[in-house]
Design an enzyme around this catalytic site. Structure first.
Site, PDB file in Angstrom:
ATOM      1  N   VAL A  13       0.864  -1.189   0.000  1.00 52.52           N
ATOM      2  CA  VAL A  13       0.000   0.000   0.000  1.00 52.52           C
ATOM      3  C   VAL A  13       0.897   1.235   0.000  1.00 52.52           C
ATOM      4  O   VAL A  13       1.692   1.442   0.907  1.00 52.52           O
ATOM      5  CB  VAL A  13      -0.936   0.028   1.227  1.00 52.52           C
ATOM      6  CG1 VAL A  13      -1.798   1.287   1.195  1.00 52.52           C
ATOM      7  CG2 VAL A  13      -1.815  -1.220   1.263  1.00 52.52           C
ATOM      8  N   HIS A  14       0.769   2.012  -1.034  1.00 51.27           N
ATOM      9  CA  HIS A  14       1.529   3.257  -1.204  1.00 51.27           C
ATOM     10  C   HIS A  14       0.598   4.240  -1.896  1.00 51.27           C
ATOM     11  O   HIS A  14      -0.574   3.931  -2.129  1.00 51.27           O
ATOM     12  CB  HIS A  14       2.815   3.008  -2.004  1.00 51.27           C
ATOM     13  CG  HIS A  14       2.553   2.316  -3.308  1.00 51.27           C
ATOM     14  ND1 HIS A  14       2.290   3.004  -4.465  1.00 51.27           N
ATOM     15  CD2 HIS A  14       2.452   0.994  -3.608  1.00 51.27           C
ATOM     16  CE1 HIS A  14       2.068   2.135  -5.439  1.00 51.27           C
ATOM     17  NE2 HIS A  14       2.147   0.913  -4.950  1.00 51.27           N
TER      18      HIS A  14
END
Length: 161
Positions: A13-14
């Site tokens: 998750v970015h």
């Protein structure tokens, strides 16, 4: 439960996953499947900080994820699944859960790898696993962002190798 996308992205998750993918897919839950992250409180906190505020986040080991998916635990959610690599997908398949389609969005940090797309660079082991999983019925695509055309990754592998 509706699985709206399954993505392999070594960054998990970015910003791109959180801001672009989750909103485009109208995801209500992101499930990170990663044995390491499921046991690492610091990584869990970082993932929580990266997740959009209105999206629920589950960080699960491969085994726990398969149990939850088989039990259909997320009935009211539009689920976006993210995992770090092809080995995780293989483990999930060995545990008895096959995703119909997987998007490889970002895999580039491997030695002795072949550049297949701008953000997809695979080594022989990864290619072999992808072919094996493809033979089990998983369709592999590659798409960095939702606005980019989705391409058949098996076709690209067959062209370049």
């Amino acid at each position: 439960m509706e699985i709206v996308n399954v993505r392999i992205d070594e960054r998990l998750v970015h910003a791109q996953v959180a801001a672009v993918w989750a909103s485009t897919l109208n995801a209500t839950r992101i499930i990170v499947i990663d044995d390491g992250a499921a046991q690492d409180e610091i990584q869990q906190e970082a993932l929580k900080m990266a997740c959009p505020k209105l999206v629920k986040l589950s960080i699960l080991s491969a085994e726990r994820a398969v149990d939850k998916l088989k039990e259909s635990c997320y009935q009211d959610d539009r689920v976006f699944i993210v995992m770090k690599g092809v080995k995780v997908l293989k483990k999930i398949a060995k545990l008895g859960y096959i995703f119909p389609e997987v998007n490889i969005g970002n895999l580039v940090n491997k030695e002795d790898s072949i550049q297949l797309r701008r953000t997809v660079k695979l080594n022989d082991e990864q290619i072999s696993l992808i072919k094996e999983l493809h033979d089990m019925g998983i369709k592999f695509t590659s798409q960095l962002v939702p606005s980019e055309e989705k391409v058949n990754l098996i076709d690209i592998i067959n062209e370049k190798i």
